[in-house]
Design a protein around this motif. Sequence first.
Motif, mmCIF file in Angstrom:
data_model
loop_
_atom_site.group_PDB
_atom_site.id
_atom_site.type_symbol
_atom_site.label_atom_id
_atom_site.label_comp_id
_atom_site.label_asym_id
_atom_site.label_seq_id
_atom_site.Cartn_x
_atom_site.Cartn_y
_atom_site.Cartn_z
ATOM 1 N N VAL A 163 -4.686 -2.809 -3.599
ATOM 2 C CA VAL A 163 -5.290 -2.901 -2.268
ATOM 3 C C VAL A 163 -5.086 -1.623 -1.464
ATOM 4 N N HIS A 164 -3.898 -1.036 -1.585
ATOM 5 C CA HIS A 164 -3.529 0.103 -0.738
ATOM 6 C C HIS A 164 -2.761 1.121 -1.579
ATOM 7 N N PRO A 165 -3.446 1.911 -2.409
ATOM 8 C CA PRO A 165 -2.755 2.854 -3.296
ATOM 9 C C PRO A 165 -1.915 3.857 -2.504
ATOM 10 N N GLY A 166 -0.726 4.131 -3.016
ATOM 11 C CA GLY A 166 0.149 5.092 -2.348
ATOM 12 C C GLY A 166 1.504 5.148 -3.028
ATOM 13 N N SER A 167 2.387 5.931 -2.456
ATOM 14 C CA SER A 167 3.734 6.092 -2.991
ATOM 15 C C SER A 167 4.589 4.880 -2.651
ATOM 16 N N GLU A 168 5.821 4.855 -3.195
ATOM 17 C CA GLU A 168 6.746 3.778 -2.843
ATOM 18 C C GLU A 168 7.035 3.783 -1.348
ATOM 19 N N ARG A 169 7.110 4.959 -0.775
ATOM 20 C CA ARG A 169 7.372 5.057 0.665
ATOM 21 C C ARG A 169 6.241 4.411 1.471
ATOM 22 N N GLU A 170 5.010 4.719 1.083
ATOM 23 C CA GLU A 170 3.862 4.135 1.780
ATOM 24 C C GLU A 170 3.743 2.645 1.470
ATOM 25 N N LEU A 171 4.092 2.258 0.244
ATOM 26 C CA LEU A 171 4.037 0.844 -0.129
ATOM 27 C C LEU A 171 5.014 0.031 0.711
ATOM 28 N N ARG A 172 6.176 0.594 0.979
ATOM 29 C CA ARG A 172 7.171 -0.089 1.820
ATOM 30 C C ARG A 172 6.626 -0.294 3.234
ATOM 31 N N ARG A 173 6.009 0.743 3.785
ATOM 32 C CA ARG A 173 5.438 0.617 5.132
ATOM 33 C C ARG A 173 4.322 -0.424 5.150
ATOM 34 N N TYR A 174 3.477 -0.377 4.134
ATOM 35 C CA TYR A 174 2.366 -1.331 4.033
ATOM 36 C C TYR A 174 2.880 -2.770 3.962
ATOM 37 N N ALA A 175 3.916 -2.996 3.165
ATOM 38 C CA ALA A 175 4.453 -4.350 2.992
ATOM 39 C C ALA A 175 5.076 -4.876 4.276
ATOM 40 N N LYS A 176 5.722 -4.002 5.043
ATOM 41 C CA LYS A 176 6.429 -4.436 6.243
ATOM 42 C C LYS A 176 5.513 -4.567 7.455
ATOM 43 N N GLU A 177 4.503 -3.698 7.550
ATOM 44 C CA GLU A 177 3.734 -3.618 8.783
ATOM 45 C C GLU A 177 2.292 -4.100 8.664
ATOM 46 N N GLN A 178 1.746 -4.097 7.469
ATOM 47 C CA GLN A 178 0.301 -4.280 7.347
ATOM 48 C C GLN A 178 -0.112 -5.500 6.535
ATOM 49 N N SER A 179 0.708 -5.909 5.585
ATOM 50 C CA SER A 179 0.296 -6.945 4.642
ATOM 51 C C SER A 179 1.049 -8.256 4.860
ATOM 52 N N ALA A 180 0.347 -9.357 4.590
ATOM 53 C CA ALA A 180 0.966 -10.685 4.636
ATOM 54 C C ALA A 180 1.208 -11.220 3.227
ATOM 55 N N LEU A 181 1.298 -10.324 2.249
ATOM 56 C CA LEU A 181 1.530 -10.755 0.873
ATOM 57 C C LEU A 181 2.835 -11.534 0.745
ATOM 58 N N ASP A 182 3.847 -11.134 1.523
ATOM 59 C CA ASP A 182 5.125 -11.842 1.421
ATOM 60 C C ASP A 182 4.994 -13.307 1.833
ATOM 61 N N GLU A 183 4.123 -13.589 2.795
ATOM 62 C CA GLU A 183 3.932 -14.982 3.202
ATOM 63 C C GLU A 183 3.220 -15.775 2.109
#
Length: 377
Positions: A163-183
């Motif tokens: 969904v949002h290709p990027g580095s681990e650093r960007e993936l961490r930001r995406y998971a915390k701020e942008q995505s509801a995948l954890d829910e």
Amino acid sequence: MYIREIQKKNPNSPKVFISHRLIESVRTPRGPRQKVVINLGQLDLPKENWKELANRIEDLLRGYKSSTVPISARIETLARHYTKQILRKQRSEKKEAHVLENEQDFRNVDINAVSSSDGKSIGSEHAGLEAMKALGFFDLFRQLGFTDDESNLATLQIVGRLVHPGSERELRRYAKEQSALDELLGTDFSSIGHNMLYHNSDLLFKHKETIERFLRMRSRELFSLGETIVLYDLTNTYFSGSAAEYKKAKRGRSKQKRSDRPLVTLGVVLDERGFIKCSRIFDGNAGEPLTLVDMINDIHSQVSRETPPLLVAKPTIVMDAGIASEDNLNLVRENGFSYIVVSRSKPEHMEDGSFEQIKEGIKVKEMHIGNETFLHC
């Protein structure tokens, strides 16, 4: 609301275990009672700030986005973190509550007063998660011995990069701020760190061949793939750092015009419908003729050992103009591989004949020169 400290001691050990709970006073038919709102774990905050944190959590639960009194950024961050956990807990409790099948509950809503907060994306994540379920990823993770946390992180790394290709650093930001995948997964990515993602990437790479073999078999079953035409494709990417500790990082011709950086080459095997069969990582200087042929023979040897084997004895190699030098083509021919390449120049002898329009704006002419077929566009 207020915060209470709980101390527990093991009878067989002098060590004292400390935890904290958020407590709420509630009225009951039997009088005032204290109710545990949420367990806070071991709270890393001075005791004099506990009441301030409890008040801010209470404000957020009531819908007050901004604090009415000045508070520190640390308390604001903790308050929002615990508020999110409380809301998730409340939603879970509501799901578990028994509701009569035909019960109706009407409420009046002032649509001018409706607001939203902490909005996150869920549509693309849902599609990616369902695709993983259909492919059987989670059964595979269990077979490989992944814990629940490792499985959830692997899902984040797969769906997140889809969904949002990027580095681990960007993936961490995406998971915390942008995505509801954890829910969707029933977990919480708000506290994941870079090292957790790095370690999980290593875990996935450790099982790379098993995962690729599993996906090849599942895709064959789901889509009835024939694998009658198999293609080899090569590409490369560059490191932004020096990659001094990685032996395969070498200088070469970069497809991204970054020959000033160390490169690594990715070789993939695909079928006629674009499904990847397997992949390998090679040195970044794959444009050199001997390196290219060694790499092709290496990956061909791997594919030949696959179970079940591919249906073609000699796959076709696909190369772009970046590595389709005459030296490379000569070595590919000598090793008996068919190939599809983008030519670096026009044919010397153009045959007569008109071009055929294959789609709007594109005309082609097929020419046969020696044992090669040219498609001039």
